[in-house]
Design a protein around this motif. Structure first.
Motif, mmCIF file in Angstrom:
data_model
loop_
_atom_site.group_PDB
_atom_site.id
_atom_site.type_symbol
_atom_site.label_atom_id
_atom_site.label_comp_id
_atom_site.label_asym_id
_atom_site.label_seq_id
_atom_site.Cartn_x
_atom_site.Cartn_y
_atom_site.Cartn_z
ATOM 1 N N UNK A 76 0.551 -0.898 0.395
ATOM 2 C CA UNK A 76 0.077 -0.192 -0.676
ATOM 3 C C UNK A 76 1.057 1.098 -0.136
ATOM 4 N N UNK A 77 1.266 2.036 -0.839
ATOM 5 C CA UNK A 77 1.154 3.220 -1.051
ATOM 6 C C UNK A 77 0.742 4.650 -0.128
ATOM 7 N N UNK A 78 1.373 5.327 0.474
ATOM 8 C CA UNK A 78 1.093 6.619 0.992
ATOM 9 C C UNK A 78 2.268 7.908 0.084
ATOM 10 N N UNK A 79 1.397 9.212 0.619
ATOM 11 C CA UNK A 79 2.592 9.772 -0.126
ATOM 12 C C UNK A 79 3.386 9.802 0.894
ATOM 13 N N UNK A 80 3.951 9.320 1.944
ATOM 14 C CA UNK A 80 5.389 8.875 2.774
ATOM 15 C C UNK A 80 4.991 8.034 3.446
ATOM 16 N N UNK A 81 4.485 6.978 2.491
ATOM 17 C CA UNK A 81 5.486 6.404 3.635
ATOM 18 C C UNK A 81 4.864 4.587 2.038
ATOM 19 N N UNK A 82 6.107 3.798 1.730
ATOM 20 C CA UNK A 82 5.268 2.591 1.021
ATOM 21 C C UNK A 82 5.225 0.606 2.360
ATOM 22 N N UNK A 83 3.457 0.474 2.386
ATOM 23 C CA UNK A 83 3.375 -0.601 3.100
ATOM 24 C C UNK A 83 3.737 -1.722 2.660
ATOM 25 N N UNK A 84 5.410 -2.483 2.774
ATOM 26 C CA UNK A 84 4.574 -3.659 2.696
ATOM 27 C C UNK A 84 3.850 -4.677 4.056
ATOM 28 N N UNK A 85 2.743 -5.921 3.257
ATOM 29 C CA UNK A 85 2.051 -5.847 5.065
ATOM 30 C C UNK A 85 1.899 -7.959 4.223
ATOM 31 N N UNK A 86 2.559 -8.632 5.379
ATOM 32 C CA UNK A 86 3.126 -9.905 5.293
ATOM 33 C C UNK A 86 2.379 -10.586 6.137
ATOM 34 N N UNK A 87 1.415 -11.803 6.241
ATOM 35 C CA UNK A 87 0.939 -12.921 7.459
ATOM 36 C C UNK A 87 2.131 -13.583 7.725
ATOM 37 N N UNK A 88 2.244 -13.572 8.988
ATOM 38 C CA UNK A 88 2.645 -14.644 9.670
ATOM 39 C C UNK A 88 2.151 -15.202 10.370
ATOM 40 N N UNK A 89 2.441 -16.940 10.690
ATOM 41 C CA UNK A 89 1.845 -17.845 11.517
ATOM 42 C C UNK A 89 2.415 -18.033 12.954
ATOM 43 N N UNK A 90 1.879 -17.660 13.680
ATOM 44 C CA UNK A 90 3.166 -17.519 15.194
ATOM 45 C C UNK A 90 2.982 -19.051 16.002
ATOM 46 N N UNK A 91 4.415 -19.018 15.875
ATOM 47 C CA UNK A 91 4.585 -21.034 16.703
ATOM 48 C C UNK A 91 5.437 -20.035 18.011
ATOM 49 N N UNK A 92 5.525 -19.225 18.223
ATOM 50 C CA UNK A 92 5.475 -18.986 19.682
ATOM 51 C C UNK A 92 5.410 -18.172 20.051
ATOM 52 N N UNK A 93 5.358 -17.233 21.491
ATOM 53 C CA UNK A 93 5.350 -15.929 21.958
ATOM 54 C C UNK A 93 6.169 -15.859 23.566
ATOM 55 N N UNK A 94 6.990 -14.949 23.375
ATOM 56 C CA UNK A 94 8.147 -14.667 24.270
ATOM 57 C C UNK A 94 7.478 -14.067 25.698
ATOM 58 N N UNK A 95 7.843 -14.024 26.668
ATOM 59 C CA UNK A 95 7.038 -14.201 27.613
ATOM 60 C C UNK A 95 7.631 -12.396 27.913
ATOM 61 N N UNK A 96 8.843 -12.276 27.948
ATOM 62 C CA UNK A 96 9.645 -11.054 27.802
ATOM 63 C C UNK A 96 10.296 -10.513 26.445
ATOM 64 N N UNK A 97 10.275 -9.388 25.622
ATOM 65 C CA UNK A 97 10.426 -9.093 24.528
ATOM 66 C C UNK A 97 11.169 -7.851 24.749
ATOM 67 N N UNK A 98 11.664 -7.582 23.579
ATOM 68 C CA UNK A 98 12.168 -5.637 23.282
ATOM 69 C C UNK A 98 11.581 -4.819 23.773
ATOM 70 N N UNK A 99 10.791 -4.253 23.820
ATOM 71 C CA UNK A 99 9.373 -3.570 23.835
ATOM 72 C C UNK A 99 8.483 -4.278 24.666
ATOM 73 N N UNK A 100 7.901 -5.114 25.945
ATOM 74 C CA UNK A 100 7.142 -5.597 26.474
ATOM 75 C C UNK A 100 7.183 -4.596 27.680
ATOM 76 N N UNK A 101 7.473 -3.602 27.823
ATOM 77 C CA UNK A 101 7.540 -2.680 29.001
ATOM 78 C C UNK A 101 6.732 -1.305 28.897
ATOM 79 N N UNK A 102 6.662 -0.951 27.223
ATOM 80 C CA UNK A 102 6.155 -0.054 26.417
ATOM 81 C C UNK A 102 4.838 -0.592 25.736
ATOM 82 N N UNK A 103 4.286 -1.869 25.892
ATOM 83 C CA UNK A 103 3.191 -2.578 24.773
ATOM 84 C C UNK A 103 2.591 -3.664 25.402
ATOM 85 N N UNK A 104 1.724 -3.421 25.048
ATOM 86 C CA UNK A 104 0.359 -4.396 25.355
ATOM 87 C C UNK A 104 0.257 -5.268 24.375
#
Length: 136
Positions: A76-104
């Motif tokens: 998807x193209x916008x004037x400032x950004x070109x977005x590329x979308x991919x489906x990702x089949x989740x196999x595992x979720x880390x309990x602690x990750x880089x931005x875990x204190x900043x996001x839910x």
């Protein structure tokens, strides 16, 4: 200038984290606005080599998601950004990750995911083209 001061639009790679068997999408809160939900996404970096790798890296950094890219969804193209979308089949979720204190993060069904990301047009458009979207 539509490119926000850049000569060319920013390249952003977006993961749509899925649990196909349950028909769920993993959404995360925005770091800038904790009351808004997004899909994991971020800028492509030279070290990523491929757009798919960038989408996987962003999913790991922002949502603690590990899995496999299963499908290119759209660009998807916008004037400032070109977005590329991919489906990702989740196999595992880390309990602690880089931005875990900043996001839910939260697993939701397709309709709820679409409702939550609707504020960001490009995210809604990408999600509407995923395999979880109802067929027209």
């Amino acid at each position: 200038m539509g490119t926000k001061g850049r000569e060319v639009p920013r390249v952003v790679c977006c993961a749509i984290p899925l649990a196909s068997t349950s028909g769920k999408v993993l959404v995360i809160t925005s770091r800038k606005r904790q009351d808004l939900w997004v899909l994991p996404k971020g800028g492509w970096e030279l070290s990523d080599v491929t757009l798919e790798r960038a989408a996987s890296r962003e999913a790991l950094e922002e949502a603690g998601v590990r899995g496999n890219i299963t499908r290119f969804v759209t660009t998807i193209n916008s004037p400032s950004t070109t977005y590329h979308f991919y489906e990702l089949e989740v196999t595992t979720l880390d309990k602690d990750w880089l931005e875990s204190r900043e996001r839910k993060r939260e697993w939701v069904d397709y309709a709820e995911a679409l409702k939550r990301v609707a504020w960001k047009t490009e995210l809604a458009q990408g999600l509407m083209l995923s395999t979880l979207a109802p067929r027209r």
